[in-house]
Every structure is written in C-alpha cells, then in structure tokens.
Design a protein around this motif. Structure first.
Motif, PDB file in Angstrom:
ATOM      1  N   LEU A 110      18.450  -0.109  14.875  1.00 19.40           N
ATOM      2  CA  LEU A 110      19.578  -0.614  14.325  1.00 19.40           C
ATOM      3  C   LEU A 110      20.673   0.401  14.840  1.00 19.40           C
ATOM      4  CD1 LEU A 110      18.049  -1.886  10.882  1.00 19.40           C
ATOM      5  CD2 LEU A 110      19.241  -3.353  12.880  1.00 19.40           C
ATOM      6  N   ASP A 111      20.276   1.612  15.100  1.00 21.62           N
ATOM      7  CA  ASP A 111      21.232   2.691  15.355  1.00 21.62           C
ATOM      8  C   ASP A 111      22.081   2.201  16.716  1.00 21.62           C
ATOM      9  OD1 ASP A 111      22.389   5.548  15.535  1.00 21.62           O
ATOM     10  OD2 ASP A 111      21.770   5.031  17.567  1.00 21.62           O
ATOM     11  N   SER A 112      21.428   1.437  17.420  1.00 23.49           N
ATOM     12  CA  SER A 112      22.133   0.915  18.628  1.00 23.49           C
ATOM     13  C   SER A 112      23.162  -0.156  18.407  1.00 23.49           C
ATOM     14  CB  SER A 112      20.979   0.318  19.686  1.00 23.49           C
ATOM     15  OG  SER A 112      20.312  -0.682  19.150  1.00 23.49           O
ATOM     16  N   ASP A 113      23.004  -0.575  17.296  1.00 18.88           N
ATOM     17  CA  ASP A 113      23.876  -1.768  16.955  1.00 18.88           C
ATOM     18  C   ASP A 113      24.897  -1.026  15.858  1.00 18.88           C
ATOM     19  OD1 ASP A 113      23.699  -4.342  18.200  1.00 18.88           O
ATOM     20  OD2 ASP A 113      21.477  -4.031  17.539  1.00 18.88           O
ATOM     21  N   ARG A 114      25.104   0.091  15.601  1.00 17.15           N
ATOM     22  CA  ARG A 114      25.830   0.800  14.892  1.00 17.15           C
ATOM     23  C   ARG A 114      25.571   0.521  13.434  1.00 17.15           C
ATOM     24  NH1 ARG A 114      29.588   3.765  17.661  1.00 17.15           N
ATOM     25  NH2 ARG A 114      31.118   3.456  16.000  1.00 17.15           N
ATOM     26  N   VAL A 115      24.431   0.438  12.875  1.00 16.60           N
ATOM     27  CA  VAL A 115      23.992   0.094  11.727  1.00 16.60           C
ATOM     28  C   VAL A 115      23.550   1.267  10.877  1.00 16.60           C
ATOM     29  CG1 VAL A 115      22.676  -1.477   9.962  1.00 16.60           C
ATOM     30  CG2 VAL A 115      23.885  -2.446  12.197  1.00 16.60           C
ATOM     31  N   ALA A 116      24.036   1.853   9.747  1.00 22.93           N
ATOM     32  CA  ALA A 116      23.360   2.862   9.027  1.00 22.93           C
ATOM     33  C   ALA A 116      22.512   2.292   8.247  1.00 22.93           C
ATOM     34  CB  ALA A 116      24.565   3.435   8.188  1.00 22.93           C
ATOM     35  N   THR A 117      21.393   3.121   8.024  1.00 24.01           N
ATOM     36  CA  THR A 117      20.023   2.911   7.475  1.00 24.01           C
ATOM     37  C   THR A 117      19.630   3.831   6.456  1.00 24.01           C
ATOM     38  OG1 THR A 117      18.737   3.686   9.135  1.00 24.01           O
ATOM     39  CG2 THR A 117      19.067   1.349   9.284  1.00 24.01           C
ATOM     40  N   LEU A 118      19.069   3.209   5.301  1.00 29.57           N
ATOM     41  CA  LEU A 118      18.484   4.176   4.260  1.00 29.57           C
ATOM     42  C   LEU A 118      16.987   3.541   4.147  1.00 29.57           C
ATOM     43  CD1 LEU A 118      18.462   5.898   2.033  1.00 29.57           C
ATOM     44  CD2 LEU A 118      19.225   4.248   0.323  1.00 29.57           C
ATOM     45  N   ARG A 119      15.955   4.660   4.306  1.00 29.97           N
ATOM     46  CA  ARG A 119      14.809   4.403   4.275  1.00 29.97           C
ATOM     47  C   ARG A 119      14.028   5.542   3.161  1.00 29.97           C
ATOM     48  NH1 ARG A 119      15.177   6.747   9.271  1.00 29.97           N
ATOM     49  NH2 ARG A 119      13.505   8.443   9.632  1.00 29.97           N
ATOM     50  N   PHE A 120      13.314   4.961   2.304  1.00 31.31           N
ATOM     51  CA  PHE A 120      12.872   5.963   1.172  1.00 31.31           C
ATOM     52  C   PHE A 120      11.575   5.844   0.862  1.00 31.31           C
ATOM     53  CE2 PHE A 120      13.990   1.813  -0.614  1.00 31.31           C
ATOM     54  CZ  PHE A 120      12.889   1.866  -1.601  1.00 31.31           C
ATOM     55  N   ASP A 121      10.693   6.765   0.277  1.00 34.41           N
ATOM     56  CA  ASP A 121       9.299   6.896  -0.097  1.00 34.41           C
ATOM     57  C   ASP A 121       9.205   6.296  -1.432  1.00 34.41           C
ATOM     58  OD1 ASP A 121       8.697   8.771   2.078  1.00 34.41           O
ATOM     59  OD2 ASP A 121       9.164  10.479   0.945  1.00 34.41           O
ATOM     60  N   LYS A 122       8.742   5.207  -1.162  1.00 36.93           N
ATOM     61  CA  LYS A 122       8.411   4.151  -2.568  1.00 36.93           C
ATOM     62  C   LYS A 122       7.475   5.083  -3.531  1.00 36.93           C
ATOM     63  CE  LYS A 122       4.999   1.297  -0.833  1.00 36.93           C
ATOM     64  NZ  LYS A 122       4.687  -0.394  -0.690  1.00 36.93           N
ATOM     65  N   GLY A 145       0.916  -1.107  -0.072  1.00 32.02           N
ATOM     66  CA  GLY A 145       0.161  -0.106   0.099  1.00 32.02           C
ATOM     67  C   GLY A 145       0.685   1.340   0.178  1.00 32.02           C
ATOM     68  N   PRO A 146       0.090   2.246   0.226  1.00 28.66           N
ATOM     69  CA  PRO A 146       0.921   3.642   0.118  1.00 28.66           C
ATOM     70  C   PRO A 146       1.803   3.976   1.290  1.00 28.66           C
ATOM     71  CG  PRO A 146      -1.396   4.105   0.564  1.00 28.66           C
ATOM     72  CD  PRO A 146      -1.161   2.634   0.460  1.00 28.66           C
ATOM     73  N   THR A 147       2.745   3.090   1.582  1.00 26.63           N
ATOM     74  CA  THR A 147       3.628   3.063   2.913  1.00 26.63           C
ATOM     75  C   THR A 147       4.725   3.771   2.906  1.00 26.63           C
ATOM     76  OG1 THR A 147       2.663   1.358   3.430  1.00 26.63           O
ATOM     77  CG2 THR A 147       4.515   1.800   5.033  1.00 26.63           C
ATOM     78  N   ASP A 148       5.160   4.888   3.338  1.00 27.25           N
ATOM     79  CA  ASP A 148       6.121   5.920   3.032  1.00 27.25           C
ATOM     80  C   ASP A 148       7.429   5.307   3.721  1.00 27.25           C
ATOM     81  OD1 ASP A 148       5.858   6.818   5.598  1.00 27.25           O
ATOM     82  OD2 ASP A 148       5.110   8.632   5.462  1.00 27.25           O
ATOM     83  N   ARG A 149       8.408   6.211   3.602  1.00 27.07           N
ATOM     84  CA  ARG A 149       9.914   5.944   4.328  1.00 27.07           C
ATOM     85  C   ARG A 149       9.959   5.561   5.732  1.00 27.07           C
ATOM     86  NH1 ARG A 149      12.962  11.438   3.626  1.00 27.07           N
ATOM     87  NH2 ARG A 149      11.451  12.060   1.871  1.00 27.07           N
ATOM     88  N   ASP A 150       8.693   6.303   6.349  1.00 26.35           N
ATOM     89  CA  ASP A 150       8.928   5.879   7.944  1.00 26.35           C
ATOM     90  C   ASP A 150       8.025   4.732   8.556  1.00 26.35           C
ATOM     91  OD1 ASP A 150      10.420   8.188   8.595  1.00 26.35           O
ATOM     92  OD2 ASP A 150       8.983   9.556   8.759  1.00 26.35           O
ATOM     93  N   GLY A 151       7.184   3.850   7.247  1.00 26.63           N
ATOM     94  CA  GLY A 151       6.305   3.090   7.619  1.00 26.63           C
ATOM     95  C   GLY A 151       4.938   3.563   7.780  1.00 26.63           C
TER      96      GLY A 151
END
Length: 342
Positions: free
Chosen positions: A92-104, A68-74
C-alpha cells in the motif's frame, strides 16, 4: 454488542525514516511505534507513513490480522513468520496509503492487557472495539485524511473489517477483505474438517463408514457448542477432539461470540458505493472461494462498489502462490493496487 470506547491516546516512541535524498518540502517515509488505549488496555502498533509533501493529508488504512495469536505483522511467533500484514503495508505504500497495524489482544507488546487476570472474559466484540479504536486513532492523525480512510482485513480480520465498515464514523471509503471469514465460524471449521476426512478417505486412511461416523460426530459437536452443551468426542480422531475441547472452557466465550456473526448479514449496514475488494484464492483450503458466495451476493444487494470479488489463481490463504512462497503473489499485489487507486 459494543461498549463505550476509551479515548485513544497517542504515544510516539520512535521514528525510523527510510533512506532518501533530502528534497525541500518532502517528508521521507517513516515507521512510528505508537500506542492507543481501549477498554483499559494499551494497544501497541506501527504507523507507516509513505513519503509525502509537508502538510499533505494522506489516504490511510487500518490493517487487521487473522485469527489466533496473530500480531501486527501477521505473524504467530515462534512458529509462523509470514509477515502477511507487514507486506500488505509495503504494497500500500507504493500507492501512497498510510497504514496502521497493531498487536491485538494476546499478541506482541499488547498481550492480554486488561484481560490478563481473566482471559475467559475476552470475547470477539472486544477485538472489534480494539479495531474501532485503531480506526479512530488513525482518523485523528495529522498526516491522514479523515475522509479517505480504509480498512484492510485478512481472514478473521476481514470479518472485523466488514463490521467496522457499517459502524465507524466517518464510514470508510473502502474495505479490502482478503481471504475473508465469510460464513459463521463453526460452519467454517466443520467445512474444513469434513474436507480433511474426505481427503483421508480418498487416500485410504479411512473407510467410508469411518468417514461417515466422524462427519456425524463433527456436526454433533458443532450443535452441542451452539446449545452450550458438553461435546461428546467419542467418535472424533484425537486431533479433532482436542480442537473441540479447546473451543470449550476458557475459550468458549470468544468462540461462541465469533460464531454469532454471520458476515453476509453485516453487509447491509455499509454505505452504498463503498469500495470493496473481496479476494479468494483457488488454492486456499481454509477459506474456499465457494464460502464467499453469500457474502458476495450480500455486497451486491448493499450496492457496494468495485472491484468486488477477485479470484486469485493458485493463491493460498497466506496470499502466496507456488512461485512466491514467502511474498504476496503478483495477483494479490495487482488486486491491492486496483483497490487502492483513487
């Protein structure tokens, strides 16, 4: 199934650092608004980089939203603001993992992009290409380790993550499939609708005869869609009839191309040893744990690594439990932490 990907182009519009004491050689955590281009569409997103030493290459993950119309933040504004993916990024930040989320496509700043004037041409492979472009963009960033990339998907996004796991280069070191769409789309829809009619019968809202007629009409509707025939909605309740009507017309291309994917079959393309987390919530009415059985077996045959399938007691489709209606349940956070460990 996949077309040539347009080159991903970085555009850093803003940097927002989290408060931190100045430490020599330490780069504070930051969110950056970014944009990359795929198939002629500018796709907007957020790159979150945890605090790290200057010059350090971090593990990184692309986050993929559900259906559905789910954006980068969910979120699906204005009706739903669960912040599912934003909260996963925080975890994931707490495990020092960088993340990319995007508006589909169809959400946020991205909108329909190149499909604006012909939305009926938008199909599921276009979303897979968009996710692939996001992965490639993340791979090329100076803060990320291209040999320590992961894909984290929720619901339909988990199916997309599984497809990426067998196609992108370099192959991801890990996949997190959170409450995944693990069977064909229309089979999952039929399963959900049959469960609703059974519950209505249990509550006395339908007679057994009415339930049988509705269930038969649901199965006939699925068959008609797959055979590219009009759906007969005569014996369907109005809300169910509207759903199947929505699956036709401008949406038919997307629905049928999504339904063509059988997730267990895609697991064979994974690199042996790929770390895979597959979660299923015992309170998830949309993706019951039993729907992940075939995918779990396929991952085993593909020699995927752990943690494997992790049942989440009392957790619903949005990763919540009764005590945590607005944030990920502790069981979810624990599972993500296990997955993100080196």
């Amino acid at each position: 199934m996949y077309s040539h990907l347009a080159a991903a182009v970085l555009s850093l519009a803003a940097v927002t650092a989290t408060p931190a004491e100045a430490t020599p050689g330490l780069v504070p955590a930051a969110d950056r608004e970014v944009v990359f281009t795929v198939d002629g569409t500018a796709t907007y997103g957020t790159l979150h980089v945890p605090a790290h030493r200057a010059g350090q290459r971090l593990r990184a993950a692309v986050l993929l939203p559900g259906s559905g119309p789910t954006d980068r933040d969910g979120n699906q504004p204005p009706h739903a603001s669960q912040n599912t993916l934003a909260q996963v990024a925080d975890a994931l930040d707490s495990d020092r993992v960088a993340t990319l989320r995007f508006d589909k496509y169809g959400t946020g700043r991205t909108g329909l992009g190149a499909y604006r004037d012909h939305p009926e041409a938008l199909d599921y492979p276009a979303f897979v290409r968009q996710a692939t472009a996001a992965y490639e963009w993340l791979r090329d960033q100076p803060e990320t380790d291209p040999h320590a990339l992961m894909v984290v998907g929720h619901s339909e996004g988990a199916m997309t993550a599984l497809l990426l796991g067998g196609t992108v280069h370099p192959r991801p070191t890990g996949l997190a499939l959170l409450q995944p769409q693990a069977i064909r789309l229309l089979d999952l829809v039929a399963l959900q609708l049959h469960a609703q009619t059974a519950e209505a019968t249990r509550q006395g809202q339908l007679t057994p005869e009415q339930q049988h007629a509705i269930d038969a009409a649901i199965d006939a509707a699925v068959t008609a869609l797959r055979e590219h025939r009009p759906v007969d909605t005569t014996d369907l309740p109005p809300a169910v009839a509207q759903l199947f009507e929505a699956f036709q017309g401008p949406n038919a291309r997307f629905v049928l191309s999504d339904d063509a994917v059988y997730p267990p079959a895609t697991a064979a393309a994974l690199r042996p040893g790929t770390r895979v987390l597959l979660t299923c919530g015992t309170n998830d009415a949309q993706v019951p744990c039993a729907t992940t059985d075939s995918l779990t077996a396929a991952l085993h045959r593909a020699h995927a690594g752990g943690p494997g399938r992790v049942p989440l007691p009392g957790v619903d489709h949005l990763l919540h439990d009764a005590d945590h209606p607005d944030t990920p349940a502790p069981a979810v956070l624990h599972a993500l932490h296990r997955f993100a460990q080196r």
